[in-house]
Design a protein around this motif. Sequence first.
Motif, PDB file in Angstrom:
ATOM      1  N   GLU A 111       0.823  -1.211   0.000  1.00 19.18           N
ATOM      2  CA  GLU A 111       0.000   0.000   0.000  1.00 19.18           C
ATOM      3  C   GLU A 111       0.859   1.264   0.000  1.00 19.18           C
ATOM      4  O   GLU A 111       0.390   2.329  -0.377  1.00 19.18           O
ATOM      5  CB  GLU A 111      -0.944  -0.002   1.205  1.00 19.18           C
ATOM      6  CG  GLU A 111      -2.046  -1.023   1.091  1.00 19.18           C
ATOM      7  CD  GLU A 111      -2.904  -1.125   2.328  1.00 19.18           C
ATOM      8  OE1 GLU A 111      -3.986  -1.714   2.235  1.00 19.18           O
ATOM      9  OE2 GLU A 111      -2.501  -0.623   3.403  1.00 19.18           O
ATOM     10  N   GLY A 112       2.115   1.147   0.413  1.00 20.51           N
ATOM     11  CA  GLY A 112       3.011   2.293   0.424  1.00 20.51           C
ATOM     12  C   GLY A 112       3.712   2.552  -0.891  1.00 20.51           C
ATOM     13  O   GLY A 112       4.351   3.590  -1.060  1.00 20.51           O
ATOM     14  N   ARG A 117      -0.358   4.035  -3.610  1.00 18.28           N
ATOM     15  CA  ARG A 117      -0.674   5.321  -2.969  1.00 18.28           C
ATOM     16  C   ARG A 117      -1.537   6.194  -3.871  1.00 18.28           C
ATOM     17  O   ARG A 117      -2.426   6.901  -3.398  1.00 18.28           O
ATOM     18  CB  ARG A 117       0.611   6.053  -2.591  1.00 18.28           C
ATOM     19  CG  ARG A 117       1.253   5.524  -1.344  1.00 18.28           C
ATOM     20  CD  ARG A 117       2.260   6.486  -0.745  1.00 18.28           C
ATOM     21  NE  ARG A 117       3.057   7.204  -1.697  1.00 18.28           N
ATOM     22  CZ  ARG A 117       4.298   6.886  -2.048  1.00 18.28           C
ATOM     23  NH1 ARG A 117       4.887   5.836  -1.529  1.00 18.28           N
ATOM     24  NH2 ARG A 117       4.963   7.615  -2.921  1.00 18.28           N
ATOM     25  N   ARG A 125      -4.676   5.815   3.889  1.00 14.57           N
ATOM     26  CA  ARG A 125      -3.261   5.530   4.132  1.00 14.57           C
ATOM     27  C   ARG A 125      -2.874   5.887   5.561  1.00 14.57           C
ATOM     28  O   ARG A 125      -2.165   5.131   6.233  1.00 14.57           O
ATOM     29  CB  ARG A 125      -2.391   6.268   3.121  1.00 14.57           C
ATOM     30  CG  ARG A 125      -2.569   5.747   1.697  1.00 14.57           C
ATOM     31  CD  ARG A 125      -1.554   6.316   0.723  1.00 14.57           C
ATOM     32  NE  ARG A 125      -1.322   7.747   0.826  1.00 14.57           N
ATOM     33  CZ  ARG A 125      -1.975   8.665   0.129  1.00 14.57           C
ATOM     34  NH1 ARG A 125      -2.918   8.316  -0.725  1.00 14.57           N
ATOM     35  NH2 ARG A 125      -1.699   9.947   0.280  1.00 14.57           N
TER      36      ARG A 125
END
Length: 149
Positions: A111-112, A117, A125
Amino acid sequence: MLLQARLTTRLGAAGLLPFAFTLLMAWVAPAGWQAWAISAFLFYSAVILSFLGGIQWGVAMTLDAPEDAAFASRMLRSMLPSLIAWPALLLPDLAATLILLAGYLLIHAYEGQPASRARLPGWYRSLRRSLTLCVAGGHVLMALRLVIG
């Protein structure tokens, strides 16, 4: 926007309650209940890890075009959390705890990435970062509990 952030924060915090309750029980409950609490912690962890994969499935279905490579990549990666979670439940408790922890850290790392993103709202986030920290800490404490018996 503020109402949405408050709702998601509250729901995220509520989702931590089963982790906290079962972790506490694993440490302080009578012996028979401790075994139940450890199993409940692991089962809940597997469910939530699978849920995180489902989020990626939803992102792919709503934001990625099926003909794009990003769609196929996100769809395949959306399946990984459940393919980590389910087999982990078949292993001894300590191994399961560490594998589930690794699953949370892997999805957080995914997810980073810039491509992820770009598809995830900022509030998500931020929320996921906080929740992952809490959940990872809980898994470390559960692993410690299992090591020291």
